[in-house]
Design a protein around this motif. Structure first.
Motif, PDB file in Angstrom:
ATOM      1  N   PRO A 159       0.819  -1.211   0.000  1.00 54.47           N
ATOM      2  CA  PRO A 159       0.000   0.000   0.000  1.00 54.47           C
ATOM      3  C   PRO A 159       0.856   1.266   0.000  1.00 54.47           C
ATOM      4  O   PRO A 159       1.853   1.351   0.722  1.00 54.47           O
ATOM      5  CB  PRO A 159      -0.802  -0.117   1.300  1.00 54.47           C
ATOM      6  CG  PRO A 159      -0.862  -1.586   1.562  1.00 54.47           C
ATOM      7  CD  PRO A 159       0.453  -2.136   1.083  1.00 54.47           C
ATOM      8  N   GLY A 160       0.485   2.208  -0.838  1.00 50.06           N
ATOM      9  CA  GLY A 160       1.227   3.474  -0.910  1.00 50.06           C
ATOM     10  C   GLY A 160       2.364   3.446  -1.921  1.00 50.06           C
ATOM     11  O   GLY A 160       2.962   4.469  -2.217  1.00 50.06           O
ATOM     12  N   ASN A 161       2.675   2.279  -2.479  1.00 55.41           N
ATOM     13  CA  ASN A 161       3.787   2.168  -3.433  1.00 55.41           C
ATOM     14  C   ASN A 161       3.232   2.328  -4.844  1.00 55.41           C
ATOM     15  O   ASN A 161       2.516   1.461  -5.352  1.00 55.41           O
ATOM     16  CB  ASN A 161       4.459   0.797  -3.270  1.00 55.41           C
ATOM     17  CG  ASN A 161       5.742   0.683  -4.082  1.00 55.41           C
ATOM     18  OD1 ASN A 161       5.915   1.363  -5.096  1.00 55.41           O
ATOM     19  ND2 ASN A 161       6.639  -0.174  -3.629  1.00 55.41           N
ATOM     20  N   ALA A 162       3.565   3.479  -5.451  1.00 50.43           N
ATOM     21  CA  ALA A 162       3.006   3.762  -6.780  1.00 50.43           C
ATOM     22  C   ALA A 162       3.827   3.086  -7.877  1.00 50.43           C
ATOM     23  O   ALA A 162       3.377   2.966  -9.023  1.00 50.43           O
ATOM     24  CB  ALA A 162       2.974   5.265  -7.003  1.00 50.43           C
ATOM     25  N   THR A 163       5.028   2.626  -7.551  1.00 50.67           N
ATOM     26  CA  THR A 163       5.888   2.010  -8.576  1.00 50.67           C
ATOM     27  C   THR A 163       5.531   0.547  -8.784  1.00 50.67           C
ATOM     28  O   THR A 163       5.364   0.078  -9.916  1.00 50.67           O
ATOM     29  CB  THR A 163       7.371   2.114  -8.135  1.00 50.67           C
ATOM     30  OG1 THR A 163       7.631   3.466  -7.785  1.00 50.67           O
ATOM     31  CG2 THR A 163       8.313   1.667  -9.234  1.00 50.67           C
ATOM     32  N   GLU A 167      -0.506  -4.897 -10.772  1.00 51.48           N
ATOM     33  CA  GLU A 167      -0.380  -5.225 -12.199  1.00 51.48           C
ATOM     34  C   GLU A 167       1.043  -5.575 -12.622  1.00 51.48           C
ATOM     35  O   GLU A 167       1.236  -6.412 -13.493  1.00 51.48           O
ATOM     36  CB  GLU A 167      -0.894  -4.062 -13.055  1.00 51.48           C
ATOM     37  CG  GLU A 167      -2.410  -3.874 -13.054  1.00 51.48           C
ATOM     38  CD  GLU A 167      -2.958  -3.205 -11.786  1.00 51.48           C
ATOM     39  OE1 GLU A 167      -2.154  -2.737 -10.952  1.00 51.48           O
ATOM     40  OE2 GLU A 167      -4.195  -3.191 -11.629  1.00 51.48           O
ATOM     41  N   ASN A 168       2.057  -4.919 -12.024  1.00 49.26           N
ATOM     42  CA  ASN A 168       3.418  -5.171 -12.528  1.00 49.26           C
ATOM     43  C   ASN A 168       4.308  -5.958 -11.559  1.00 49.26           C
ATOM     44  O   ASN A 168       5.491  -6.150 -11.825  1.00 49.26           O
ATOM     45  CB  ASN A 168       4.105  -3.852 -12.931  1.00 49.26           C
ATOM     46  CG  ASN A 168       4.317  -2.914 -11.748  1.00 49.26           C
ATOM     47  OD1 ASN A 168       3.997  -3.259 -10.619  1.00 49.26           O
ATOM     48  ND2 ASN A 168       4.867  -1.748 -12.016  1.00 49.26           N
ATOM     49  N   THR A 169       3.734  -6.422 -10.450  1.00 56.07           N
ATOM     50  CA  THR A 169       4.516  -7.257  -9.530  1.00 56.07           C
ATOM     51  C   THR A 169       4.265  -8.716  -9.901  1.00 56.07           C
ATOM     52  O   THR A 169       3.102  -9.128  -9.991  1.00 56.07           O
ATOM     53  CB  THR A 169       4.076  -7.004  -8.061  1.00 56.07           C
ATOM     54  OG1 THR A 169       4.235  -5.611  -7.777  1.00 56.07           O
ATOM     55  CG2 THR A 169       4.897  -7.829  -7.094  1.00 56.07           C
ATOM     56  N   PRO A 170       5.329  -9.507 -10.135  1.00 56.92           N
ATOM     57  CA  PRO A 170       5.099 -10.903 -10.514  1.00 56.92           C
ATOM     58  C   PRO A 170       4.195 -11.613  -9.490  1.00 56.92           C
ATOM     59  O   PRO A 170       4.311 -11.380  -8.292  1.00 56.92           O
ATOM     60  CB  PRO A 170       6.509 -11.501 -10.511  1.00 56.92           C
ATOM     61  CG  PRO A 170       7.403 -10.336 -10.810  1.00 56.92           C
ATOM     62  CD  PRO A 170       6.761  -9.158 -10.133  1.00 56.92           C
ATOM     63  N   LYS A 171       3.297 -12.424 -10.002  1.00 56.11           N
ATOM     64  CA  LYS A 171       2.303 -13.083  -9.136  1.00 56.11           C
ATOM     65  C   LYS A 171       2.704 -14.546  -8.978  1.00 56.11           C
ATOM     66  O   LYS A 171       2.863 -15.273  -9.966  1.00 56.11           O
ATOM     67  CB  LYS A 171       0.931 -12.989  -9.830  1.00 56.11           C
ATOM     68  CG  LYS A 171      -0.227 -13.331  -8.930  1.00 56.11           C
ATOM     69  CD  LYS A 171      -0.695 -12.146  -8.110  1.00 56.11           C
ATOM     70  CE  LYS A 171      -1.966 -12.440  -7.338  1.00 56.11           C
ATOM     71  NZ  LYS A 171      -1.768 -12.848  -5.954  1.00 56.11           N
ATOM     72  N   LEU A 172       2.865 -14.977  -7.732  1.00 59.76           N
ATOM     73  CA  LEU A 172       3.198 -16.386  -7.483  1.00 59.76           C
ATOM     74  C   LEU A 172       1.919 -17.214  -7.474  1.00 59.76           C
ATOM     75  O   LEU A 172       0.903 -16.782  -6.941  1.00 59.76           O
ATOM     76  CB  LEU A 172       3.875 -16.543  -6.126  1.00 59.76           C
ATOM     77  CG  LEU A 172       5.245 -15.909  -5.913  1.00 59.76           C
ATOM     78  CD1 LEU A 172       5.782 -16.282  -4.533  1.00 59.76           C
ATOM     79  CD2 LEU A 172       6.217 -16.333  -7.004  1.00 59.76           C
ATOM     80  N   VAL A 173       2.030 -18.414  -8.009  1.00 55.65           N
ATOM     81  CA  VAL A 173       0.874 -19.307  -8.042  1.00 55.65           C
ATOM     82  C   VAL A 173       1.328 -20.727  -7.726  1.00 55.65           C
ATOM     83  O   VAL A 173       2.267 -21.234  -8.337  1.00 55.65           O
ATOM     84  CB  VAL A 173       0.230 -19.281  -9.453  1.00 55.65           C
ATOM     85  CG1 VAL A 173      -0.647 -20.491  -9.663  1.00 55.65           C
ATOM     86  CG2 VAL A 173      -0.582 -18.019  -9.647  1.00 55.65           C
ATOM     87  N   GLY A 174       0.676 -21.339  -6.738  1.00 57.60           N
ATOM     88  CA  GLY A 174       0.936 -22.747  -6.448  1.00 57.60           C
ATOM     89  C   GLY A 174      -0.380 -23.504  -6.530  1.00 57.60           C
ATOM     90  O   GLY A 174      -1.389 -23.036  -5.993  1.00 57.60           O
TER      91      GLY A 174
END
Ligand SMILES: NC(=O)c1ccc[n+]([C@@H]2O[C@H](COP(=O)([O-])OP(=O)(O)OC[C@H]3O[C@@H](n4cnc5c(N)ncnc54)[C@H](O)[C@@H]3O)[C@@H](O)[C@H]2O)c1
Length: 427
Positions: A159-163, A167-174
Motif C-alpha cells: 500500500p502506498g507504493n506507486a511504482t 499489475e506489474n509485480t510478478p504473481k506467485l501461483v501454487g
C-alpha cells in the motif's frame, strides 16, 4: 482468456486492487464482504482504502462491479478469490476463522458442472490451503482437482507504493495439482504481466512468509545495530549510506520506531507457530526479530528522555508532539503502528502527548484520546517534536516544524542529501 465471473471475498487493501485488475481486464466482478458498511459504501462509490479512489470505484460500478454482503449473490461463479484477514488470536496463535468462514461460504456455492477455480490469497502458514481450506470445500461432497481447481497465490501488494502495483509485480501461483496451477496461471495471466509457478501449494505459502520474515529480520538487525552504534558514538545512518554504495551482496534496510501494519509484525508468527506445532522447535530468528522490533517504541521514548536530559530538563510534565502516526508513509492505516507504543511510553514518563497526522482525524491510545494538532506550525508550542513517519508533507514543509528538541526516527529530515541538519537529532 474468456471473460470470467469472479467473486472476490474480502474487500480491503488486498481485495480492492484485485477487483480493479479484474474489472480493467473485462471480467465480471462480485465483491463479497461480511461488513455491510464496507459494501454499502462501495455501492455508493466510496472507497475505504488509500490506493483506491472514489472515482475509480464509481467507474467499476459503471462497468458492472457488484459489492454485496449477501452470500446468495455468489452463484454461477468461475473464480473465487479469498482475500480475508489472517490476524493473531489473543494468545498469539494464527486466527484462521475468516478464511474458514469464507471457505464454508464457497462450499455452498460450487457446483461440479462449472468446475470453478478457488484461490486463497490471504497470508498464512504452509499447509493451510490443503489442510484447512480443501477439507472445508470438499465437505459438500465435491473433490478438489476433479470438481474444482484449488490454488494459493500470495498477495504482494505494498500500500502506498506507486511504482510496484498489483499489475506489474510478478504473481506467485501454487496449485494443488499441476492442472489446478494451470487454471490459476491462466486466470492471473489475464491480470498481471508475469505469473511465476511454484512447485506446489506449500512452496507458494512459504515464499510469502520468507519475503515478510526477511524484512522483519533485517529491520531488527539494523534496529539493534543502531542502538549499539548510538552507544559507541557512531552515526548509523551514515553507516547505512556508506554500505549501500556496494553494488552487490547488500540490501539496505532502515531503522525506525518499530514495525507495524497487517503483515510484518504478524506473518512471521504464523511461520513460528507452524514450526512449533509441527516440529516442536522454535524459530529463533523470528522470535529474536520480534523481541528487538517490539522494543523500539520504548527505545524511542528513552531517546526522548536522553534529549531532555542533555538540555538540562525533564520529559515529565513536558509537551511532546508526535508527527505521523501511521505505520507507513502517506497512507491512513494505523494498524499495529509503533506510534501506539511510543505514545504509551511517553505518557508513562509523564509527558503530555499530542499528534499531527493529516491522514488520521482522531486517535486514541489505550482508550484515552490523544490531542490532535491541525497545523505543523503549532510545533513551536511544544518542548519536543518526534517524527515517527516521514509523510511527504513533512519533507516538503520542513521549515514549518520547529521546537526546542526534535528527534527524527526515520533519518529522512535530519539528513538531507547526506548532510546532517543540525536542528534535528536522529535515532
Ligand atoms: N495489507 C497488505 O499490505 C497486505 C499485503 C499482502 C498480503 N496481505 C494479506 O491479505 C489478507 C487481507 O489483508 P487486507 O490488508 O486486505 O485486510 P483488510 O482488513 O484491509 O480487508 C479484509 C476485508 O475482509 C473482510 N472480511 C472479514 N472476514 C470475512 C469473511 N469471512 N468473508 C468475507 N469478507 C471478510 C473484512 O470486513 C475486510 O473488509 C491478510 O491475510 C493479509 O495478511 C495484506
Amino acid at each position: 482468456m474468456q471473460i470470467q465471473r469472479v467473486a472476490v471475498l474480502g474487500l480491503g487493501y488486498v481485495g480492492l486492487p484485485l477487483v480493479r485488475a479484474c474489472v480493467a481486464n473485462g471480467h465480471e466482478v462480485i465483491g463479497f464482504d461480511v461488513s455491510q458498511r464496507v459494501t454499502d459504501n462501495l455501492a455508493l462509490g466510496i472507497s475505504h482504502v488509500d490506493d483506491v479512489s472514489d472515482s475509480e470505484v464509481k467507474d467499476w460500478l459503471a462497468q458492472g462491479f457488484l459489492p454485496t454482503a449477501d452470500a446468495s449473490m455468489l452463484s454461477q461463479i468461475d473464480v473465487f478469490v479469498i482475500c480475508v484477514p489472517t490476524p493473531l488470536s489473543s494468545d498469539g496463535t494464527p486466527d484462521l476463522s475468516a478464511v474458514e468462514s469464507a471457505a464454508r461460504l464457497i462450499t455452498g456455492q460450487i457446483h461440479s458442472g462449472r468446475r470453478p477455480l478457488v484461490v486463497l490469497e490471504s497470508t498464512t502458514y504452509p499447509g493451510t490451503t490443503e489442510e484447512i481450506v480443501k477439507p472445508i470445500l470438499e465437505s459438500g461432497g465435491l473433490l478438489a482437482a476433479q470438481d474444482f481447481s484449488l490454488a494459493f497465490s500470495p498477495e504482494r501488494i505494498d500500500p502506498g507504493n506507486a511504482t510496484w502495483t498489483f499489475e506489474n509485480t510478478p504473481k506467485l501461483v501454487g496449485g494443488y495439482t499441476s492442472q489446478c496451477a494451470d487454471r490459476a496461471e491462466e486466470f492471473y495471466s489475464s491480470l498481471t504481466t508475469k505469473v511465476v509457478r511454484t512447485k506446489g501449494l506449500k512452496e507458494a505459502e512459504m515464499a510469502k512468509l520468507l519475503e515478510n520474515t526477511y524484512r522483519h529480520v533485517n529491520i531488527a538487525l539494523v534496529n539493534e545495530l543502531a542502538k549499539v552504534s548510538h552507544l559507541l558514538g557512531i552515526d548509523f545512518w551514515d553507516v547505512i549510506a556508506a554500505a549501500e554504495t556496494k553494488p552487490h551482496g547488500f540490501q539496505a534496510f532502515r531503522l525506525g520506531p518499530g514495525v507495524g501494519g497487517h503483515c510484518i509484525p504478524i506473518d512471521p508468527n504464523y511461520l513460528g507457530h507452524r514450526v512449533r506445532a509441527e516440529l516442536g522447535q522454535s524459530l529463533r530468528f523470528v522470535e529474536l526479530a520480534q523481541e528487538i522490533n517490539a522494543s523500539m517504541p520504548e527505545y524511542v521514548a528513552h531517546r526522548v528522555v536522553e534529549l531532555f536530559a542533555k538540555a538540562g530538563s525533564s520529559v515529565s510534565g513536558s509537551k511532546v508532539l508526535l508527527l505521523g502516526i501511521t505505520y507507513k508513509p502517506d497512507i491512513a492505516d494505523v494498524r499495529e503502528s509503533p506510534a501506539y507504543g511510543v505514545a504509551r511510553s511517553l505518557r508513562e514518563l509523564g509527558a503530555h502527548v499530542s499528534y499531527h497526522d493529516e491522514h488520521i482525524a482522531q486517535w486514541d491510545v489505550d482508550g484515552e484520546a490523544v490531542a490532535r494538532v491541525a497545523a505543523l506550525a503549532q510545533s513551536r508550542e511544544f518542548d519536543c517534536t518526534v517524527l515517527l513517519q516521514s509523510h511527504m508533507r513533512y519533507l516538503e514543509c520542513l521549515d514549518e516544524i520547529s521546537s526546542p528538541l526534535m528527534l527524527d526516527t526515520q533519518g529522512r529530515v535530519a539528513r538531507i542529501g547526506g548532510a546532517h541538519v543540525p536542528a534535528w537529532s536522529t535515532l
